[in-house]
Enzyme design. Sequence first.
Site, PDB file in Angstrom:
ATOM      1  N   LYS A   1      97.682 -26.065 -28.476  1.00 33.94           N
ATOM      2  CA  LYS A   1      98.131 -25.043 -27.518  1.00 33.94           C
ATOM      3  C   LYS A   1      97.431 -23.736 -27.838  1.00 33.94           C
ATOM      4  CE  LYS A   1     100.230 -23.524 -23.964  1.00 33.94           C
ATOM      5  NZ  LYS A   1      98.980 -22.779 -23.705  1.00 33.94           N
TER       6      LYS A   1
ATOM      7  N   SER B   1      98.173 -23.962 -19.311  1.00 35.70           N
ATOM      8  CA  SER B   1      98.930 -22.754 -19.671  1.00 35.70           C
ATOM      9  C   SER B   1      99.354 -21.938 -18.454  1.00 35.70           C
ATOM     10  CB  SER B   1      98.121 -21.880 -20.640  1.00 35.70           C
ATOM     11  OG  SER B   1      98.985 -21.103 -21.447  1.00 35.70           O
TER      12      SER B   1
ATOM     13  N   SER C   1     101.109 -17.496 -25.187  1.00 35.29           N
ATOM     14  CA  SER C   1     101.492 -18.785 -24.593  1.00 35.29           C
ATOM     15  C   SER C   1     101.771 -19.897 -25.604  1.00 35.29           C
ATOM     16  CB  SER C   1     100.401 -19.260 -23.625  1.00 35.29           C
ATOM     17  OG  SER C   1     100.450 -18.515 -22.437  1.00 35.29           O
TER      18      SER C   1
ATOM     19  N   LYS D   1     104.958 -21.662 -25.041  1.00 30.62           N
ATOM     20  CA  LYS D   1     105.179 -22.793 -24.130  1.00 30.62           C
ATOM     21  C   LYS D   1     105.470 -24.106 -24.861  1.00 30.62           C
ATOM     22  CE  LYS D   1     102.598 -20.928 -20.168  1.00 30.62           C
ATOM     23  NZ  LYS D   1     101.948 -19.695 -20.641  1.00 30.62           N
TER      24      LYS D   1
END
Length: 256
Positions: free
Chosen positions: A194, A89, A32, A35
């Site tokens: 993140k 997420s 992820s 993203k």
Amino acid sequence: MSLGSKHAIVVDEHTGEVLFEKNATDIVPIASLTKLMTAMIVLDAHLDMQEQIAITEDDVDTLKFSSSRVPVGAVLARHTLLELALMSSDNRAAHALARTYPGGMSHFLVAVRNKAHALGLRRTNIEEPTGLSPYNTSTANDLAKLAMAAARYPEIEQITTVSGDLIDVDGMPRHYHNTNRLVSDKGWNILLSKTGFTREAGRCIIMRVRAAGRDAVMVLLNARATATRTADANLLHRLLTGDSHSTEVMAGLHMQ
């Protein structure tokens, strides 16, 4: 003392000096962390962030059947989808952002490739917007560049550094939490964050942090567990903050 993550890098943002690296040029799945790229592409398009977008069956993960707290049929503002994709997420939110990009998913992926080229991410490949695909790959070195690029977007910095938010989903307020618990740690000053996880990628994290008057980017990839990833982050944070034991710590790490 050793670093559990298989790949890592710490870069001084202002000087470009690499303060620490471990297998930082190996190409590996990034989960992820993808993203962050998705968010930049959406923001680059200057779309109406208040436009209402419905979650459809197309947004449901059929690759890994990951769970989501965003039901099919929910209608949310594009900005809310961005918040859910970055902070908690959510894969459906990220997919919906790309699906509703002007021209659809194919145009979104062209924009991703162009962005990666413009940023000099020579060893990065992104094939879909969520990170669920093991073919979304990069290096710790490339991801440090990605983080510095993402830091130029105030929306990304703001969303990724809050501990959580109360978001209305189909008339029902729900608490969503940041997947990085360190944003709530008073010992850290996190400017961007993140996390990522898939079986192939392991536990991953990108952070832009301020420590001892210095801004730095930290990337950790493929830790076996969240606790390992957190321990590694704290270890590297000691280097940045000038902890009295940091020299010994880093010497131990480099001996691996």
